[in-house]
Design an enzyme around this catalytic site. Structure first.
Site, PDB file in Angstrom:
ATOM      1  N   VAL A  14       0.830  -1.205   0.000  1.00 28.12           N
ATOM      2  CA  VAL A  14       0.000   0.000   0.000  1.00 28.12           C
ATOM      3  C   VAL A  14       0.867   1.258   0.000  1.00 28.12           C
ATOM      4  N   VAL A  91       1.671   0.786   7.849  1.00 26.95           N
ATOM      5  CA  VAL A  91       2.370  -0.432   8.277  1.00 26.95           C
ATOM      6  C   VAL A  91       1.383  -1.600   8.344  1.00 26.95           C
ATOM      7  N   THR A  93      -0.918  -4.625   9.699  1.00 29.22           N
ATOM      8  CA  THR A  93      -1.816  -4.788  10.854  1.00 29.22           C
ATOM      9  C   THR A  93      -2.390  -6.208  10.817  1.00 29.22           C
ATOM     10  N   PRO A  94      -1.521  -7.207  10.914  1.00 27.18           N
ATOM     11  CA  PRO A  94      -1.994  -8.587  10.716  1.00 27.18           C
ATOM     12  C   PRO A  94      -2.838  -9.100  11.877  1.00 27.18           C
ATOM     13  N   THR A 133      -5.351  -0.436   7.516  1.00 23.34           N
ATOM     14  CA  THR A 133      -6.704  -0.814   7.910  1.00 23.34           C
ATOM     15  C   THR A 133      -6.707  -1.112   9.407  1.00 23.34           C
ATOM     16  N   GLU A 162      -7.441   2.703   2.549  1.00 26.33           N
ATOM     17  CA  GLU A 162      -7.121   2.488   1.141  1.00 26.33           C
ATOM     18  C   GLU A 162      -8.001   1.373   0.569  1.00 26.33           C
ATOM     19  N   LYS A 221     -14.032   0.805   6.195  1.00 24.94           N
ATOM     20  CA  LYS A 221     -13.022  -0.013   5.508  1.00 24.94           C
ATOM     21  C   LYS A 221     -13.228  -1.504   5.818  1.00 24.94           C
ATOM     22  N   LEU A 222     -13.446  -1.823   7.087  1.00 23.74           N
ATOM     23  CA  LEU A 222     -13.685  -3.232   7.452  1.00 23.74           C
ATOM     24  C   LEU A 222     -14.958  -3.731   6.784  1.00 23.74           C
ATOM     25  N   CYS A 277      -5.885  -9.331   3.266  1.00 30.59           N
ATOM     26  CA  CYS A 277      -6.832  -8.491   4.004  1.00 30.59           C
ATOM     27  C   CYS A 277      -8.223  -9.060   4.267  1.00 30.59           C
ATOM     28  N   GLN A 279      -9.599 -11.974   4.941  1.00 36.86           N
ATOM     29  CA  GLN A 279      -9.762 -12.808   6.142  1.00 36.86           C
ATOM     30  C   GLN A 279      -9.449 -12.012   7.408  1.00 36.86           C
TER      31      GLN A 279
HETATM   32  N1  LIG Z   1      -2.200  -5.039   0.505  1.00 41.85           N
HETATM   33  C1  LIG Z   1      -3.278  -4.382   0.111  1.00 41.85           C
HETATM   34  O1  LIG Z   1      -3.711  -4.502  -1.036  1.00 41.85           O
HETATM   35  C2  LIG Z   1      -4.006  -3.465   1.029  1.00 41.85           C
HETATM   36  C3  LIG Z   1      -3.617  -3.323   2.354  1.00 41.85           C
HETATM   37  N2  LIG Z   1      -4.289  -2.456   3.178  1.00 41.85           N
HETATM   38  C4  LIG Z   1      -3.829  -2.250   4.557  1.00 41.85           C
HETATM   39  O2  LIG Z   1      -2.625  -1.459   4.509  1.00 41.85           O
HETATM   40  C5  LIG Z   1      -1.743  -1.838   5.574  1.00 41.85           C
HETATM   41  C6  LIG Z   1      -0.397  -2.209   4.997  1.00 41.85           C
HETATM   42  O3  LIG Z   1      -0.564  -3.322   4.157  1.00 41.85           O
HETATM   43  P1  LIG Z   1       0.585  -3.797   3.164  1.00 41.85           P
HETATM   44  O4  LIG Z   1       1.193  -2.622   2.495  1.00 41.85           O
HETATM   45  O5  LIG Z   1       0.017  -4.870   2.338  1.00 41.85           O
HETATM   46  O6  LIG Z   1       1.642  -4.398   4.219  1.00 41.85           O
HETATM   47  P2  LIG Z   1       3.159  -4.772   3.978  1.00 41.85           P
HETATM   48  O7  LIG Z   1       3.498  -5.811   4.963  1.00 41.85           O
HETATM   49  O8  LIG Z   1       3.399  -5.023   2.521  1.00 41.85           O
HETATM   50  O9  LIG Z   1       3.961  -3.423   4.332  1.00 41.85           O
HETATM   51  C7  LIG Z   1       4.048  -2.892   5.605  1.00 41.85           C
HETATM   52  C8  LIG Z   1       5.467  -2.353   5.790  1.00 41.85           C
HETATM   53  O10 LIG Z   1       5.529  -1.625   7.019  1.00 41.85           O
HETATM   54  C9  LIG Z   1       6.841  -1.769   7.545  1.00 41.85           C
HETATM   55  N3  LIG Z   1       6.851  -1.400   8.958  1.00 41.85           N
HETATM   56  C10 LIG Z   1       6.207  -2.007   9.995  1.00 41.85           C
HETATM   57  N4  LIG Z   1       6.419  -1.335  11.139  1.00 41.85           N
HETATM   58  C11 LIG Z   1       7.234  -0.288  10.843  1.00 41.85           C
HETATM   59  C12 LIG Z   1       7.772   0.769  11.600  1.00 41.85           C
HETATM   60  N5  LIG Z   1       7.530   0.890  12.916  1.00 41.85           N
HETATM   61  N6  LIG Z   1       8.555   1.666  10.972  1.00 41.85           N
HETATM   62  C13 LIG Z   1       8.801   1.558   9.647  1.00 41.85           C
HETATM   63  N7  LIG Z   1       8.288   0.595   8.866  1.00 41.85           N
HETATM   64  C14 LIG Z   1       7.509  -0.330   9.462  1.00 41.85           C
HETATM   65  C15 LIG Z   1       7.160  -3.217   7.284  1.00 41.85           C
HETATM   66  O11 LIG Z   1       8.559  -3.440   7.318  1.00 41.85           O
HETATM   67  C16 LIG Z   1       6.548  -3.434   5.891  1.00 41.85           C
HETATM   68  O12 LIG Z   1       7.505  -3.252   4.846  1.00 41.85           O
HETATM   69  C17 LIG Z   1      -2.455  -2.969   6.326  1.00 41.85           C
HETATM   70  O13 LIG Z   1      -3.155  -2.416   7.399  1.00 41.85           O
HETATM   71  C18 LIG Z   1      -3.439  -3.500   5.301  1.00 41.85           C
HETATM   72  O14 LIG Z   1      -4.569  -4.063   5.922  1.00 41.85           O
HETATM   73  C19 LIG Z   1      -5.331  -1.703   2.724  1.00 41.85           C
HETATM   74  C20 LIG Z   1      -5.756  -1.789   1.425  1.00 41.85           C
HETATM   75  C21 LIG Z   1      -5.115  -2.668   0.468  1.00 41.85           C
HETATM   76  O1  LIG Z   2      -8.043  -4.107   1.862  1.00 39.78           O
HETATM   77  C1  LIG Z   2      -7.493  -4.684   0.968  1.00 39.78           C
HETATM   78  O2  LIG Z   2      -6.419  -5.293   1.075  1.00 39.78           O
HETATM   79  C2  LIG Z   2      -8.096  -4.765  -0.393  1.00 39.78           C
HETATM   80  O3  LIG Z   2      -8.730  -6.075  -0.468  1.00 39.78           O
HETATM   81  C3  LIG Z   2      -9.298  -6.384  -1.733  1.00 39.78           C
HETATM   82  O4  LIG Z   2      -8.319  -6.333  -2.739  1.00 39.78           O
HETATM   83  P1  LIG Z   2      -7.323  -7.557  -3.029  1.00 39.78           P
HETATM   84  O5  LIG Z   2      -7.345  -8.504  -1.887  1.00 39.78           O
HETATM   85  O6  LIG Z   2      -6.034  -6.951  -3.411  1.00 39.78           O
HETATM   86  O7  LIG Z   2      -7.906  -8.266  -4.338  1.00 39.78           O
HETATM   87  P2  LIG Z   2      -9.393  -8.681  -4.791  1.00 39.78           P
HETATM   88  O8  LIG Z   2      -9.518  -8.402  -6.232  1.00 39.78           O
HETATM   89  O9  LIG Z   2     -10.418  -8.136  -3.906  1.00 39.78           O
HETATM   90  O10 LIG Z   2      -9.347 -10.263  -4.621  1.00 39.78           O
HETATM   91  C4  LIG Z   2      -9.306 -10.872  -3.348  1.00 39.78           C
HETATM   92  C5  LIG Z   2      -9.452 -12.368  -3.502  1.00 39.78           C
HETATM   93  O11 LIG Z   2     -10.770 -12.713  -3.916  1.00 39.78           O
HETATM   94  C6  LIG Z   2     -10.737 -13.514  -5.080  1.00 39.78           C
HETATM   95  N1  LIG Z   2     -11.940 -13.225  -5.876  1.00 39.78           N
HETATM   96  C7  LIG Z   2     -12.227 -11.950  -6.232  1.00 39.78           C
HETATM   97  C8  LIG Z   2     -13.368 -11.678  -6.947  1.00 39.78           C
HETATM   98  C9  LIG Z   2     -14.227 -12.704  -7.313  1.00 39.78           C
HETATM   99  O12 LIG Z   2     -15.289 -12.520  -7.962  1.00 39.78           O
HETATM  100  N2  LIG Z   2     -13.923 -13.978  -6.940  1.00 39.78           N
HETATM  101  C10 LIG Z   2     -12.799 -14.269  -6.221  1.00 39.78           C
HETATM  102  O13 LIG Z   2     -12.555 -15.434  -5.884  1.00 39.78           O
HETATM  103  C11 LIG Z   2      -9.433 -13.151  -5.755  1.00 39.78           C
HETATM  104  O14 LIG Z   2      -8.996 -14.148  -6.628  1.00 39.78           O
HETATM  105  C12 LIG Z   2      -8.525 -12.983  -4.555  1.00 39.78           C
HETATM  106  O15 LIG Z   2      -8.045 -14.214  -4.110  1.00 39.78           O
HETATM  107  C13 LIG Z   2     -10.367  -5.339  -2.059  1.00 39.78           C
HETATM  108  O16 LIG Z   2     -10.878  -5.624  -3.361  1.00 39.78           O
HETATM  109  C14 LIG Z   2      -9.766  -3.929  -2.029  1.00 39.78           C
HETATM  110  O17 LIG Z   2     -10.793  -2.967  -2.251  1.00 39.78           O
HETATM  111  C15 LIG Z   2      -9.133  -3.695  -0.665  1.00 39.78           C
HETATM  112  O18 LIG Z   2      -8.507  -2.422  -0.626  1.00 39.78           O
END
Ligand SMILES: NC(=O)C1=CN([C@@H]2O[C@H](COP(=O)(O)OP(=O)(O)OC[C@H]3O[C@@H](n4cnc5c(N)ncnc54)[C@H](O)[C@@H]3O)[C@@H](O)[C@H]2O)C=CC1
Ligand SMILES: O=C(O)[C@H]1O[C@H](OP(=O)(O)OP(=O)(O)OC[C@H]2O[C@@H](n3ccc(=O)[nH]c3=O)[C@H](O)[C@@H]2O)[C@H](O)[C@@H](O)[C@@H]1O
Length: 473
Positions: A14, A91, A93-94, A133, A162, A221-222, A277, A279
């Site tokens: 992100v 950062v 938030t697992p 998130t 996001e 968002k949730l 995200c 789950q």
């Molecule tokens: N991956 C996605 O598509 C989406 C993720 N989100 C949310 O965004 C957040 C981030 O997700 P991702 O980018 O996927 O995670 P990510 O694990 O790819 O990146 C997080 C980064 O934060 C760094 N970090 C952690 N603590 C730190 C600190 N104290 N100082 C500096 N760096 C630090 C980590 O080293 C890591 O590189 C989560 O809350 C997630 O739920 C929201 C929408 C989409």
């Molecule tokens: O908070 C997040 O991390 C993000 O989570 C999802 O995005 P993402 O997980 O990147 O991808 P999706 O396209 O939503 O797919 C999620 C999973 O559902 C599956 N999926 C999606 C759509 C569908 O019709 N069927 C299905 O099995 C995909 O293959 C994938 O495994 C949401 O779509 C984003 O809006 C959100 O920001």
């Protein structure tokens, strides 16, 4: 306040893409993305764009355009915090893996560390933006930590979740359905909201920028992720019924999706949703609901996860059943390991769980994914802890050539919907496989009729063909 200096803590899936787009669209703003992970920052700074830590279509062009101009990647977190007027926290938030809330609630320790670091380092007023998130009311904890820093600095905390999806991040960021900003209703809060609105308004029309109170924004968002995932579990539940009734889930999805109240998106039956995200965010929603004593609400949303787990397991068990009830010593080729196409992200990918089931049945697995490297596949399996690292390496191999991976296999399982799979020379693959050659299409991606005409026995999710093939097997 006119913002000219932004910092983002967290250079992940992100933080990286989001900040790259802000830097691209706002050349007058200096954007610094910081992370504790040195290797990740080095990869973002690598001149060879193939080494970027996040694979996203179009992202390398955006980074190439802005990096070194007004986009910087650094490990100097203190300096970036000190200089910034606005700090995004992005950062991880697992789901918690220990203590109370284990397996359900979000682990907020990295968020808290960021808040403490900002409190310690800041020498001027700052706007803090929750990009991660977070459970509803997290902003309260962040505010507390900042307010008690004792340095007379004014902090405003905004929520700006996001909504990008991986694989389409650049497109989603350039043209989002909406941007959501939550903040305080005080004059200072409103000014902070306006500062962030102005940034997005550089490329997003004002009417698509929604402002709310902080708690609505955090909770929305949730809820958005829960609703999206719920649609997938709903259609996956129907896919099982389709297999029993000779209805076709693709036809059912099309028929219901044409109702404008239902809509066509997110109705694709699959082996189960993955990603970092869905789950985690639903578990979080369930946990919050339970903590307020809302048992029915919690149970309702938990069912989305239960159905998803069932779908992954059902897919794996079906492979075992159709391979004459044993896969011991049999070679099964996996096409795809990423949780969806166009990303190298494997977090919570259905492939990991299907592999785990099949390895428990002593299958020999071979994996091909166009973007996932071998060490990631092993890391994903090792993380489950079902068997030793040596055992995982002995029974699963990763190949760079899909034809080699499929050679000598009893069956192929399609786990990710990569477009390239559709264009393979399937006659060549068929010739190299043991007979009967079976394909389990967990994405309903391939042209089943064409494959059958070659000689394959094809099992797709939720289609009547499954039952017909059953008879053939
Ligand atoms: N991956 C996605 O598509 C989406 C993720 N989100 C949310 O965004 C957040 C981030 O997700 P991702 O980018 O996927 O995670 P990510 O694990 O790819 O990146 C997080 C980064 O934060 C760094 N970090 C952690 N603590 C730190 C600190 N104290 N100082 C500096 N760096 C630090 C980590 O080293 C890591 O590189 C989560 O809350 C997630 O739920 C929201 C929408 C989409
Ligand atoms: O908070 C997040 O991390 C993000 O989570 C999802 O995005 P993402 O997980 O990147 O991808 P999706 O396209 O939503 O797919 C999620 C999973 O559902 C599956 N999926 C999606 C759509 C569908 O019709 N069927 C299905 O099995 C995909 O293959 C994938 O495994 C949401 O779509 C984003 O809006 C959100 O920001």
């Amino acid at each position: 306040m006119q913002i000219t200096n932004i910092c983002c803590i967290g250079a992940g899936y992100v933080g990286g893409p989001t900040m790259a787009i802000i830097a691209k669209q706002c050349p007058e703003i200096k954007v610094t993305v910081v992370d504790l992970n040195e290797a990740r920052i080095a990869a973002w700074n690598d001149q060879d764009m193939d080494n970027m830590p996040v694979y996203e279509p179009g992202l390398s062009d955006v980074v190439a355009q802005a990096r070194g101009r007004n986009l910087f990647f650094s490990t100097d977190v203190d300096k970036a915090i000190d200089e910034a007027q606005m700090i995004f926290i992005s950062v991880n938030t697992p789901t918690k893996t220990y203590g109370s809330g284990k397996g359900m609630g979000a682990d907020l320790k990295w968020i808290e560390l960021c808040a403490r670091q900002i409190a310690r380092v800041s020498k001027s007023n700052k706007i803090i933006v929750e990009k991660s998130t977070l459970p509803v009311r997290t902003a309260e904890a962040i505010k507390d930590i900042l307010q008690y820093a004792g340095n007379d600095i004014e902090f405003q905390v905004l929520s700006n979740p996001e909504f990008l999806a991986e694989g389409t991040a650049v497109e989603d960021l350039l043209n989002p359905d909406r941007v959501l900003i939550g903040g305080d209703s005080s004059p200072e809060g409103k000014r902070a909201i306006e500062s962030l609105v102005e940034i997005y308004n550089n490329w997003i029309p004002r009417e698509r920028i929604l402002t709310t109170n902080v708690w609505s924004s955090e909770l929305s968002k949730l809820v958005a992720n829960a609703f999206l995932a719920q649609r997938i579990s709903s259609i996956n539940a129907i896919s099982e019924l389709c297999e029993k009734t000779e209805a076709d889930v693709n036809e059912v999805a099309r028929a219901i999706g044409m109702d404008s109240r239902i809509g066509p998106k997110f109705l694709k039956a699959s082996v189960g949703f993955g990603g970092s995200c869905f789950q985690k965010d639903i578990l979080n929603l369930v946990y919050i609901s339970r903590s307020f004593g809302l048992t029915e609400v919690a149970d309702y949303w938990e069912q989305v996860i239960i159905m998803n787990d069932h779908q992954k397991k059902r897919f794996a068990l079906n492979i075992v059943r159709k391979l004459y009830n044993t896969v011991s010593g049999k070679k099964i080729a996996f096409l795809g390991w990423a949780f969806k196409k166009d990303t190298n992200d494997t977090r919570e990918s259905a492939a990991i769980y299907v592999a785990d089931y099949l390895l428990n049945e002593q299958a020999e697995l071979r994996v091909y994914d166009p973007k996932v490297v071998e060490r990631q596949v092993y890391a994903d399996l090792d993380y489950l802890g079902s068997r030793t690292a040596e055992q995982n390496r002995a029974s699963i191999g990763v190949g760079a050539d899909p034809y080699e991976v499929c050679k000598g296999a009893h069956a192929i399982a399609v786990l990710t919907e990569w477009d390239e799979f559709k264009d393979y020379d399937w006659e060549r693959i068929y010739d190299g496989m043991l007979k009967p050659a079976k394909i389990f299409d967990g994405r309903n991606l391939l042209d089943a009729d064409k494959l059958r005409s070659i000689g394959f026995i094809v099992q797709s999710i939720g289609t009547k063909s499954l039952k017909k093939q059953l008879v053939a097997v």
